[in-house]
Design an enzyme around this catalytic site. Structure first.
Site, short mmCIF file in Angstrom:
data_model
loop_
_atom_site.label_atom_id
_atom_site.label_comp_id
_atom_site.label_asym_id
_atom_site.label_seq_id
_atom_site.Cartn_x
_atom_site.Cartn_y
_atom_site.Cartn_z
N SER A 42 22.46 10.13 32.01
CA SER A 42 22.47 9.73 30.27
C SER A 42 22.58 8.34 29.71
CB SER A 42 23.30 10.41 30.21
OG SER A 42 24.58 10.45 28.87
N ASN A 43 21.97 8.04 28.61
CA ASN A 43 21.87 6.83 28.29
C ASN A 43 22.66 7.26 26.57
OD1 ASN A 43 18.80 5.79 29.08
ND2 ASN A 43 18.15 7.68 28.01
#
Ligand code: PLP
Length: 350
Positions: A94-95
């Protein structure tokens, strides 16, 4: 469908819209404004509209990305709670979790991440590597879908409270999180319009990896300014529910924060989910082609989950005649590059 040009009242000027944004509490985190770059070689290779890339991969916060703008408006509420720890979660690559961890580090807060195994699992590279480098305490859960995460995040929050900590749970799907974060992309639309105007240009369209807050904010910004610019979302995920309705709902909730007399309707939302491929996070041949083309023509690195698919959509639309020479298209680079390393073998042959 084109964005309707008229809001109920007269459109706001850029200065007026900025003034509305400036009324809101804000925690400065992003390196702004980001550059808007011409891409003549990519434009020539694709053979369609003139492409300019809005470099929101350069916002800072541990390798940049769209979350930096969003977090500027989310963090005042977090800080006001007096918490000492942020609890957040999504997939292992996840960014969002990487950038919220970076912001928390800068603000002196601890981070607890609950990450869903997903396609790349616990491989210690890309975003997961950065989360750990920044000192996040990571728990990986092997469930099949992030939608099942909220009760697990809630349990983690209760566990921390019982241990005497002051946790703040950032609910990924709560409208309160989505709507205030969306304001960051209303401002991005002002910035894009400002940068284009300085060059005597107008955008026919903005292409973006379309999920939630980013297309919602751009769309709301375009409507508030009375622009004819279309916001074209290329979806990274196939949704069960009607996405246009959800994106309009998020945009309208953000409009309330800004006291804008503008309504975004589902008919304003252009969302193409034809480039997702088999599922979220799996690299398609079109995505691989797009990532390689941007890299080899412009030295521009796209990511395999979001921006690679968005560029595949832009290329696809040129090939289908939906986007033509003579038009001006802004491609919003929303970041995500650390994932390139997690997806190495999906992107290039050894
Ligand atoms: C690189 C990248 N692009 C686009 C998006 C979609 O952003 P949003 O949910 O704000 O629309 C994300 C979300 O995680 C992302 O990481």
């Amino acid at each position: 469908m084109a964005v309707q040009t008229q809001s109920r009242n007269r459109p706001l000027s850029r200065a007026e819209l900025r003034a509305r944004i400036d009324r809101l509490p804000r925690t400065r985190l992003a390196a702004l404004p980001t550059p808007l770059e011409a891409c003549p070689r990519l434009t020539a290779a694709i053979g369609g509209p003139e492409i300019l890339v809005k470099r929101d991969d350069m916002t800072g916060l541990a390798f940049g990305g769209n979350k930096a703008r969003q977090l500027e408006f989310l963090f005042p509420g977090i800080l006001a709670s007096g918490c000492d720890t942020i609890v957040a979660g999504a997939y292992t690559q996840s960014n969002w979790c990487r950038q919220i961890t970076a912001a928390a580090c800068r603000l002196g807060l601890k981070v607890e991440l609950v990450l869903v195994h997903g396609i790349k699992g616990p491989k210690l590279t890309g975003n997961l590597l950065l989360d750990k480098l920044m000192g996040a305490n990571v728990t990986i859960v092997d469930i099949d879908d992030v939608q099942r995460l909220p009760p697990i995040l809630e349990a983690k929050t209760q566990e921390l409270k019982a241990a005497g900590r002051k946790p703040y749970l950032v609910s990924p799907f709560a409208m309160s999180t989505l709507s205030i974060s969306t304001v960051g992309y209303v401002e991005a639309m002002v910035e894009i319009d400002e940068q284009l105007s300085a060059r005597g240009l107008k955008a026919d369209c903005v292409y973006v990896s379309g999920a939630n807050m980013t297309p919602a904010g751009l769309l709301l910004g375009a409507k508030a300014l009375g622009l004819t610019t279309r916001v074209v979302g290329i979806s990274p995920v196939r949704w069960d529910e009607d996405r246009a309705t959800d994106i309009a709902r998020i945009a309208n909730a953000a409009a309330k924060h800004l006291e804008l007399d503008v309504t975004v309707s589902p008919a304003d939302v252009e969302n193409d989910d034809g480039y997702v491929g088999p599922k979220y996070g799996l690299v398609t041949p079109e995505c691989r082609e797009a990532v390689k083309l941007a890299a080899s023509t412009e030295g521009l690195i796209l990511d395999p989950v979001y921006t690679g698919k968005a560029m595949a959509g832009l290329i696809g639309h040129v090939r289908q005649g939906k986007l033509r020479k003579g038009e001006t298209a802004v491609f919003l680079h929303t970041g995500g590059m650390p994932a390139v390393f997690a997806y190495a073998e999906d992107l290039v042959d050894a």
